[in-house]
Write an enzyme that holds these catalytic residues in place. Structure first.
Site, PDB file in Angstrom:
ATOM      1  N   PRO A   2     -13.368  46.982 -28.299  1.00  0.00           N
ATOM      2  CA  PRO A   2     -14.275  46.952 -29.445  1.00  0.00           C
ATOM      3  C   PRO A   2     -15.236  48.139 -29.442  1.00  0.00           C
ATOM      4  O   PRO A   2     -15.940  48.379 -28.461  1.00  0.00           O
ATOM      5  CB  PRO A   2     -15.031  45.632 -29.253  1.00  0.00           C
ATOM      6  CG  PRO A   2     -14.164  44.807 -28.357  1.00  0.00           C
ATOM      7  CD  PRO A   2     -13.500  45.794 -27.451  1.00  0.00           C
ATOM      8  N   LYS A  51     -22.577  48.696 -32.396  1.00  0.00           N
ATOM      9  CA  LYS A  51     -21.668  47.696 -31.849  1.00  0.00           C
ATOM     10  C   LYS A  51     -22.226  46.279 -31.965  1.00  0.00           C
ATOM     11  O   LYS A  51     -21.672  45.340 -31.392  1.00  0.00           O
ATOM     12  CB  LYS A  51     -21.383  48.005 -30.376  1.00  0.00           C
ATOM     13  CG  LYS A  51     -20.732  49.360 -30.127  1.00  0.00           C
ATOM     14  CD  LYS A  51     -20.458  49.526 -28.653  1.00  0.00           C
ATOM     15  CE  LYS A  51     -19.912  50.902 -28.328  1.00  0.00           C
ATOM     16  NZ  LYS A  51     -19.600  51.036 -26.897  1.00  0.00           N
ATOM     17  N   ASN A 169     -16.285  54.252 -24.991  1.00  0.00           N
ATOM     18  CA  ASN A 169     -15.533  55.058 -24.038  1.00  0.00           C
ATOM     19  C   ASN A 169     -14.278  55.681 -24.649  1.00  0.00           C
ATOM     20  O   ASN A 169     -13.939  56.832 -24.367  1.00  0.00           O
ATOM     21  CB  ASN A 169     -15.152  54.204 -22.820  1.00  0.00           C
ATOM     22  CG  ASN A 169     -14.666  55.038 -21.670  1.00  0.00           C
ATOM     23  OD1 ASN A 169     -15.129  56.155 -21.444  1.00  0.00           O
ATOM     24  ND2 ASN A 169     -13.707  54.528 -20.915  1.00  0.00           N
TER      25      ASN A 169
END
Length: 284
Positions: A2, A51, A169
């Site tokens: 995610p 996020k 990442n």
């Protein structure tokens, strides 16, 4: 994994399913808020910020969730069989027409409020930098400025949500490859404006794709240049992809992937592995 585009799609999924509906079931399965009950209130909207996912109700409260590494929201028909075990559910919000279930959520908290004084969301998302999927206009100059002032490796700095919200990442690895930047390059030495511009264009494209891709190819296993491809040949030059670890501290290290030929290591930066310095990598 995610990242900002995943959360944006999740927020819009919940918004389409729940907005305007009266809550018939509200079940938070974490000890701190297990007794909270917003049944009878109306879902005003569901939005993302970086996020983070914020579901706001007519009563002024906000359900704040974060997917972290494994979480996801699913929308089902009321009474439908859940596709995952019930013990993995962390939040359930249902109306007469839809049931939203959050599985394996990394964070669940209820920000209290009233209709006259809606929940203060600043403690949850106030630290976040510019958001390319929600800010109009997006402040690219502020994002680039934050990167350039960060003394850490660029792979670490790019994931710091205080600089720009939404890149994790996978984005860091792929964007650095596309710009030909080694992950250990000091953030102050990169062309941050061009890196941010590429990142914004990429995450906006992926927001509208059913499958995230950095190569333009959405076929299974073809979407990444380097991420998850350790010891495989570079899709551009054939050099074997290298891998290592980088992070703000040993507890927040992330796996990095790079092509030694396409992303040459800057002089004086070591062997490309190890950790960064400072704090805040991938700060949610």
């Amino acid at each position: 994994m995610p990242e900002g585009d995943t959360v944006w799609r999740s927020a819009h999924l919940l918004d389409r399913a729940l907005r305007g509906g009266v809550i018939t079931r509200f079940d938070l399965r974490v000890p701190q808020v297990a007794t909270a009950d917003l049944t009878g209130q109306t879902v005003r909207e569901s939005v993302s910020r970086g996020k983070h996912l914020l579901l706001r109700t007519s009563g002024g409260s906000t359900l704040h969730t974060h997917l972290k590494m494994e979480g996801e929201w699913l929308v089902l028909r009321p009474g439908a069989r859940w596709p995952k075990p019930a013990f993995r559910a962390r939040a359930v919000v249902a109306t007469a027409t839809a049931e939203a279930v959050g599985f394996d959520l990394g964070l669940v908290e209820l920000l209290p409020g009233t209709p006259e004084h809606p929940a203060d969301e600043s403690a949850a998302v106030g630290h976040l930098g510019p958001d390319p999927l929600n800010d109009d206009p997006f402040d690219a100059a502020a994002a680039a400025r934050g990167i350039l002032q960060d003394p850490r490796p660029i792979h670490v700095a790019l994931q710091d949500q205080r600089h720009v919200a939404g890149f994790g990442n996978e984005y860091a690895n792929e964007l650095l490859f596309l710009r030909g930047i080694h992950p250990r390059t000091p953030a102050s030495e990169v062309d941050a404006a061009k890196l941010i511009d590429l990142g914004v264009r990429t995450i906006r494209l992926n927001r509208d794709r059913p499958v995230r891709s950095f190569t333009g190819d959405t076929r299974r296993g073809r979407g990444n240049w380097v991420y998850g491809r350790a010891r495989q040949p570079c899709r551009r030059c054939g050099t074997v992809i290298q891998t290592g670890m980088l992070g703000a501290d040993p507890t927040r290290e992330r796996t990095v992937f790079w092509c030694p030929h396409c992303q040459p290591m800057p002089a004086g930066t070591g062997d490309g592995t190890g950790d960064g310095t400072g704090d805040g990598t991938d700060r949610a």
